[in-house]
Design an enzyme around this catalytic site. Sequence first.
Site, short mmCIF file in Angstrom:
data_model
loop_
_atom_site.label_atom_id
_atom_site.label_comp_id
_atom_site.label_asym_id
_atom_site.label_seq_id
_atom_site.Cartn_x
_atom_site.Cartn_y
_atom_site.Cartn_z
N ASP A 66 0.86 -1.17 0.00
CA ASP A 66 0.00 0.00 0.00
C ASP A 66 0.92 1.24 0.00
O ASP A 66 2.08 1.15 0.37
CB ASP A 66 -0.86 -0.04 1.27
MG LIG Z 1 -2.88 3.24 3.46
#
Ligand SMILES: [Mg+2]
Length: 227
Positions: free
Chosen positions: A10
Site C-alpha cells: 500500500d
Molecule cells: Mg494506506
Amino acid sequence: MKKYKTLLFDVDNTLLDFSAAEREALKSLFEEQKIALTSEMEQRYLEINQGLWKSFEEGKIDRDEVVNTRFSLLFKEHGKEVDGVFLEKRYRTYLDQGHQLVEGALELAASLQNEYDLYIVTNGVATTQDKRLRASGLYPLFKDIFVSETVGFQKPMKQYFDFVFAKIPNITLEKTIIIGDTLNSDIKGGYLAGIDTCWYNPEQKTNQTDIKPTYEIQNLKELYNIL
Ligand SMILES: [Mg+2]
C-alpha cells in the site's frame, strides 16, 4: 526457501506519509483562500474526509463524490456555500506535491527489490500517486503500480485483486503478501483475495474489526523478520 516472492505494498501511510502531505496541502489551500484554519476545523475536515472514503470503500459512493463534496460539507457546517469542485482542484495541486516518506520506507524497498518482486497497490488518483511516488524516489523500485482509478475497482474488492494478479507474471498466491495500514481495505482485501496479510500499525491502534491480519508490525523494519 523464502516464504514470499511477491510483495504488494500500500502507499498512503505505509510508504508515504499521507497524513503529513494532507496537513500541508490543507494549510496551503486555506492560506491561498485567505481563510483561517483553526485546529477544530482541521479536525472536522479529517472526520468528514475519513467518513467519505469509508463509504467509498464500502462501495456506497464513487470517488468523485468523495473529493468534490468534502470541502462543501465542511464549509456548510460553518454556514458557508463554497464551490467544492474548485477547492478540490486547488487542494489537489498542493497534495500532488506532497511526498514525505514514512521512516525507513525507501531503505526497505531498496533493500528488498533485488530478492523480491515489489508492486504498489493503492486506492487513489492515478496522476497524484504517480507524481508522489516519483518525487519520493520509490517509483523505480517497483515492478508495477496498480492505482484503483485505473483498475476500475478498489481495495478491498476482489475484482481489484483479480486484475492485479492477472497482470503479475507467474504469481503464486501462497507466496504473495500484502502490507498496508488499513484493515478495511488492505487486510480485508488481501484476505478476500486469498493471500497473507501484514498490518502496518505504527500507532498500535486496537483492532476493532473482525478482520484478522496474518501479521502485525509497528515498524517497517519488522518486515524483515516475516519475509
Ligand atoms: Mg494506506
